[in-house]
Each structure stands twice: as structure tokens, then as C-alpha cells.
Design a protein around this motif. Structure first.
Motif, mmCIF file in Angstrom:
data_model
loop_
_atom_site.group_PDB
_atom_site.id
_atom_site.type_symbol
_atom_site.label_atom_id
_atom_site.label_comp_id
_atom_site.label_asym_id
_atom_site.label_seq_id
_atom_site.Cartn_x
_atom_site.Cartn_y
_atom_site.Cartn_z
ATOM 1 N N ASP A 1 60.646 39.519 34.034
ATOM 2 C CA ASP A 1 60.461 39.283 32.621
ATOM 3 C C ASP A 1 61.696 39.644 31.814
ATOM 4 O O ASP A 1 61.772 39.328 30.644
ATOM 5 C CB ASP A 1 59.231 40.017 32.123
ATOM 6 C CG ASP A 1 59.341 41.530 32.211
ATOM 7 O OD1 ASP A 1 58.556 42.196 31.532
ATOM 8 O OD2 ASP A 1 60.188 42.040 32.954
ATOM 9 N N GLY A 2 62.657 40.373 32.387
ATOM 10 C CA GLY A 2 63.899 40.697 31.688
ATOM 11 C C GLY A 2 63.795 41.863 30.728
ATOM 12 O O GLY A 2 64.778 42.241 30.121
ATOM 13 N N LEU A 3 62.621 42.462 30.561
ATOM 14 C CA LEU A 3 62.458 43.588 29.646
ATOM 15 C C LEU A 3 62.679 44.881 30.396
ATOM 16 O O LEU A 3 62.179 45.073 31.501
ATOM 17 C CB LEU A 3 61.066 43.581 29.019
ATOM 18 C CG LEU A 3 60.715 42.360 28.175
ATOM 19 C CD1 LEU A 3 59.279 42.462 27.686
ATOM 20 C CD2 LEU A 3 61.662 42.238 27.009
ATOM 21 N N ARG A 4 63.418 45.777 29.783
ATOM 22 C CA ARG A 4 63.708 47.063 30.406
ATOM 23 C C ARG A 4 63.178 48.179 29.534
ATOM 24 O O ARG A 4 63.102 48.057 28.315
ATOM 25 C CB ARG A 4 65.210 47.215 30.597
ATOM 26 C CG ARG A 4 65.769 46.148 31.511
ATOM 27 C CD ARG A 4 67.096 46.551 32.087
ATOM 28 N NE ARG A 4 67.398 45.642 33.177
ATOM 29 C CZ ARG A 4 68.523 44.997 33.306
ATOM 30 N NH1 ARG A 4 69.478 45.166 32.444
ATOM 31 N NH2 ARG A 4 68.724 44.200 34.330
ATOM 32 N N SER A 5 62.849 49.280 30.172
ATOM 33 C CA SER A 5 62.358 50.443 29.437
ATOM 34 C C SER A 5 63.532 51.081 28.678
ATOM 35 O O SER A 5 64.693 50.874 29.034
ATOM 36 C CB SER A 5 61.745 51.466 30.388
ATOM 37 O OG SER A 5 62.776 52.083 31.151
ATOM 38 N N LYS B 1 64.563 54.062 28.831
ATOM 39 C CA LYS B 1 65.321 54.892 29.773
ATOM 40 C C LYS B 1 66.297 54.045 30.597
ATOM 41 O O LYS B 1 67.448 54.427 30.809
ATOM 42 C CB LYS B 1 64.334 55.628 30.694
ATOM 43 C CG LYS B 1 64.966 56.671 31.567
ATOM 44 C CD LYS B 1 63.903 57.435 32.331
ATOM 45 C CE LYS B 1 64.542 58.515 33.176
ATOM 46 N NZ LYS B 1 63.541 59.294 33.907
ATOM 47 N N GLU B 2 65.861 52.862 31.042
ATOM 48 C CA GLU B 2 66.733 51.959 31.786
ATOM 49 C C GLU B 2 67.880 51.439 30.914
ATOM 50 O O GLU B 2 69.013 51.324 31.388
ATOM 51 C CB GLU B 2 65.931 50.773 32.336
ATOM 52 C CG GLU B 2 64.945 51.137 33.431
ATOM 53 C CD GLU B 2 64.052 49.968 33.805
ATOM 54 O OE1 GLU B 2 63.885 49.740 35.016
ATOM 55 O OE2 GLU B 2 63.518 49.295 32.890
ATOM 56 N N LEU B 3 67.590 51.140 29.655
ATOM 57 C CA LEU B 3 68.632 50.668 28.747
ATOM 58 C C LEU B 3 69.719 51.722 28.545
ATOM 59 O O LEU B 3 70.911 51.415 28.576
ATOM 60 C CB LEU B 3 68.026 50.270 27.399
ATOM 61 C CG LEU B 3 67.196 48.996 27.388
ATOM 62 C CD1 LEU B 3 66.467 48.855 26.058
ATOM 63 C CD2 LEU B 3 68.053 47.782 27.667
ATOM 64 N N LEU C 1 72.089 52.014 31.335
ATOM 65 C CA LEU C 1 73.050 50.910 31.374
ATOM 66 C C LEU C 1 74.054 50.953 30.221
ATOM 67 O O LEU C 1 74.843 50.029 30.041
ATOM 68 C CB LEU C 1 72.304 49.569 31.339
ATOM 69 C CG LEU C 1 71.447 49.271 32.565
ATOM 70 C CD1 LEU C 1 70.546 48.072 32.307
ATOM 71 C CD2 LEU C 1 72.342 49.013 33.771
ATOM 72 N N GLU D 1 73.233 50.990 27.008
ATOM 73 C CA GLU D 1 72.703 50.252 25.853
ATOM 74 C C GLU D 1 71.972 51.201 24.914
ATOM 75 O O GLU D 1 71.599 52.308 25.282
ATOM 76 C CB GLU D 1 71.725 49.167 26.322
ATOM 77 C CG GLU D 1 72.359 48.093 27.182
ATOM 78 C CD GLU D 1 73.237 47.149 26.383
ATOM 79 O OE1 GLU D 1 73.018 46.992 25.176
ATOM 80 O OE2 GLU D 1 74.141 46.570 26.979
ATOM 81 N N ALA E 1 68.729 52.403 23.122
ATOM 82 C CA ALA E 1 67.335 52.373 23.584
ATOM 83 C C ALA E 1 66.411 51.576 22.670
ATOM 84 O O ALA E 1 65.508 50.892 23.137
ATOM 85 C CB ALA E 1 66.810 53.793 23.738
#
Length: 98
Positions: free
Chosen positions: A1-5, A7-9, A12, A14, A16
Motif C-alpha cells: 500500500d506504500g504507507l509507512r508508520s 517510526k519507519e518514516l 528513513l 523523513e 513523521a
């Protein structure tokens, strides 16, 4: 789906909670941001205490509509309810409020 939490952002590098992004498309830089605005051609009821400072007869109640022309420019029109049962129409024209 391409959506990240969130915490994941962050992992990377990014932001949040930021909506939008920075892209390079065909060698050109593009910035996409999410802007929230009032839906066009939809009446919204408002209750703001600050409206009472407009004059002794102003209540805190008003309705507002954002009208959109075919060229996608908009005009916001506000109808203030007054304590004597009348209404006052307010709009802006060339950055002047009437």
C-alpha cells in the motif's frame, strides 16, 4: 500500500507527520504538500466568540460558504446573525472587507 508508520518514516530520514513530499520528475524539482481548506459550495455553521466584538448587535453565530468560479478562484461569503434577528453579509473584494 506504500504507507509507512511514523517510526519507519523517521528511520528513513523523513518527517513523521508531514503530508506531501519532494520529488525530481524529468529533471525538475517538485514539491507536493497537503493543504486543508473548506470545501467549495458547502455552507458551514460557525460559533465564534470573537464575532461579538464586531459590534453590540453581533452574536457569536454565522454561516460561511466558499464559492468557486469556473477558473477555480474562490470568494468566501459570511452571513453574521445579529441579536435583533437580522443578518449582515460580509465579503472581501480586492483585500478589502465589506
Amino acid at each position: 500500500d506504500g504507507l509507512r508508520s511514523p517510526k519507519e518514516l523517521v528511520a528513513l530520514g523523513e518527517e513523521a507527520e508531514e503530508r506531501g513530499g519532494y520529488f525530481i520528475i524529468g529533471g525538475n524539482e517538485k514539491v507536493v504538500r497537503l493543504l486543508a481548506g473548506v470545501r467549495a459550495h458547502f455552507i458551514v455553521g460557525l460559533n465564534r466568540a470573537t464575532y461579538t466584538s464586531r459590534g453590540p448587535m453581533y452574536s457569536s453565530f454565522a454561516t460561511q460558504i466558499r464559492c468557486m468560479r469556473s477558473d477555480c478562484t474562490t470568494q468566501t461569503v459570511t452571513m453574521h446573525y445579529r441579536k435583533d434577528g437580522s443578518c449582515f453579509l460580509r465579503l472581501s473584494l480586492y483585500k478589502n472587507e465589506y
